[in-house]
Design a protein around this motif. Sequence first.
Motif, PDB file in Angstrom:
ATOM      1  N   SER A  41       0.825  -1.197   0.000  1.00  0.00           N
ATOM      2  CA  SER A  41       0.000   0.000   0.000  1.00  0.00           C
ATOM      3  C   SER A  41       0.867   1.258   0.000  1.00  0.00           C
ATOM      4  O   SER A  41       0.638   2.191  -0.784  1.00  0.00           O
ATOM      5  CB  SER A  41      -0.918  -0.009   1.218  1.00  0.00           C
ATOM      6  OG  SER A  41      -1.601   1.211   1.368  1.00  0.00           O
ATOM      7  N   GLU A  77      -6.536   7.175  -2.963  1.00  0.00           N
ATOM      8  CA  GLU A  77      -7.356   6.146  -2.329  1.00  0.00           C
ATOM      9  C   GLU A  77      -7.706   5.048  -3.329  1.00  0.00           C
ATOM     10  O   GLU A  77      -7.714   3.856  -2.974  1.00  0.00           O
ATOM     11  CB  GLU A  77      -8.626   6.763  -1.760  1.00  0.00           C
ATOM     12  CG  GLU A  77      -8.387   7.657  -0.550  1.00  0.00           C
ATOM     13  CD  GLU A  77      -9.687   8.076   0.109  1.00  0.00           C
ATOM     14  OE1 GLU A  77     -10.749   7.556  -0.284  1.00  0.00           O
ATOM     15  OE2 GLU A  77      -9.630   8.915   1.025  1.00  0.00           O
ATOM     16  N   MET A  81      -6.630   1.158  -2.835  1.00  0.00           N
ATOM     17  CA  MET A  81      -7.605   0.081  -2.820  1.00  0.00           C
ATOM     18  C   MET A  81      -7.305  -0.958  -3.910  1.00  0.00           C
ATOM     19  O   MET A  81      -7.508  -2.165  -3.709  1.00  0.00           O
ATOM     20  CB  MET A  81      -9.015   0.640  -3.006  1.00  0.00           C
ATOM     21  CG  MET A  81      -9.523   1.430  -1.818  1.00  0.00           C
ATOM     22  SD  MET A  81      -9.715   0.400  -0.337  1.00  0.00           S
ATOM     23  CE  MET A  81     -10.671   1.497   0.712  1.00  0.00           C
ATOM     24  N   ASN A  88      -8.711  -1.066   3.372  1.00  0.00           N
ATOM     25  CA  ASN A  88      -8.300   0.291   3.740  1.00  0.00           C
ATOM     26  C   ASN A  88      -7.074   0.225   4.635  1.00  0.00           C
ATOM     27  O   ASN A  88      -7.181  -0.011   5.837  1.00  0.00           O
ATOM     28  CB  ASN A  88      -9.440   1.025   4.449  1.00  0.00           C
ATOM     29  CG  ASN A  88      -8.982   2.375   4.993  1.00  0.00           C
ATOM     30  OD1 ASN A  88      -8.008   2.954   4.517  1.00  0.00           O
ATOM     31  ND2 ASN A  88      -9.680   2.875   5.995  1.00  0.00           N
ATOM     32  N   THR A  89      -5.926   0.450   4.056  1.00  0.00           N
ATOM     33  CA  THR A  89      -4.664   0.415   4.806  1.00  0.00           C
ATOM     34  C   THR A  89      -4.205   1.800   5.222  1.00  0.00           C
ATOM     35  O   THR A  89      -3.683   1.973   6.324  1.00  0.00           O
ATOM     36  CB  THR A  89      -3.571  -0.228   3.946  1.00  0.00           C
ATOM     37  OG1 THR A  89      -3.659   0.293   2.611  1.00  0.00           O
ATOM     38  CG2 THR A  89      -3.716  -1.742   3.897  1.00  0.00           C
ATOM     39  N   ARG A  91      -5.924   5.174   4.383  1.00  0.00           N
ATOM     40  CA  ARG A  91      -6.765   6.326   4.042  1.00  0.00           C
ATOM     41  C   ARG A  91      -6.446   7.532   4.932  1.00  0.00           C
ATOM     42  O   ARG A  91      -6.319   8.652   4.451  1.00  0.00           O
ATOM     43  CB  ARG A  91      -8.245   5.956   4.164  1.00  0.00           C
ATOM     44  CG  ARG A  91      -9.184   7.113   3.797  1.00  0.00           C
ATOM     45  CD  ARG A  91     -10.632   6.657   3.773  1.00  0.00           C
ATOM     46  NE  ARG A  91     -10.908   5.842   2.618  1.00  0.00           N
ATOM     47  CZ  ARG A  91     -11.698   4.763   2.618  1.00  0.00           C
ATOM     48  NH1 ARG A  91     -12.235   4.350   3.762  1.00  0.00           N
ATOM     49  NH2 ARG A  91     -11.921   4.086   1.519  1.00  0.00           N
ATOM     50  N   SER A 136     -17.277   7.886   7.206  1.00  0.00           N
ATOM     51  CA  SER A 136     -16.304   6.848   7.512  1.00  0.00           C
ATOM     52  C   SER A 136     -16.496   6.393   8.959  1.00  0.00           C
ATOM     53  O   SER A 136     -17.200   7.018   9.750  1.00  0.00           O
ATOM     54  CB  SER A 136     -14.891   7.385   7.331  1.00  0.00           C
ATOM     55  OG  SER A 136     -14.640   8.410   8.287  1.00  0.00           O
TER      56      SER A 136
END
Length: 266
Positions: A41, A77, A81, A88-89, A91, A136
Amino acid sequence: MADWATQALLDEARLSPKPGLVDARGSGAHQDLTLELMERSANSLTPVFQALAIAGWQRPADSALRQDVGRIGREGERLMMAATAGVNTHRGAIWALGLLVTAVAMQAGNATPGKSCQLAAQLAQLPDHASPKLFSKGLRATQRYQVPGAREEAQQGFPHVMQRALPQLWRSRSQGANEQAAQIDALMAVMTTLSDTCVLSRGGLPALKVMQLGAAEVLDAGGYQHPAGRAALATLEQRLLASNASPGGAADLLAAALFLDRATAR
């Protein structure tokens, strides 16, 4: 700047031991994250940070730049992804580091930590008209518990970076701690007062109190370089894992501090 930002994410991910978080030992409180996934990521975001640096170079903190930052961040993002198959690593890190990379670039090679955080705050305070109107987990936690979250941290000029992480990082180094211990101490300093919405989402207010008090105990015991500090950290980890809590917000702010430590002059 893009390489520094990516390296800050890699350093944070690899730093061990971190209570409840992914590190070189394992996945902490997470079922869907691994160190390899975090590294993949982080590396996927290098072109995003580069685009933000180019967009911000010598520009003022105005609405036009804010729209560019938002657009590039959303593309980041999407790339994240795609690299993680929908997990979600980073965001929160895209938000914090994205603003700070842009702010450093705005100063055209003469950046300081304080000025960078001030400029990032100015950008964060401007509206992003194209931002999706989605809630979120972090935003839901801020509303449920009536605490500041990642948005407010940025809008206030990253006080946990300027007043907690960086001073502790530099203090621990000056007291003879190695880089691993100094970075762990900086993480603990953030955790002592942060209303970490990742912890709140997973364990509520009791877990947040465990995090804050436990991190303070690590520092009160002399930090990670001392045996008592390492013992206190092990106890904190046991308590956070029992609550299935992971201080992901604090980890993002540590990465932000590590970036500013490399990219700016004190």
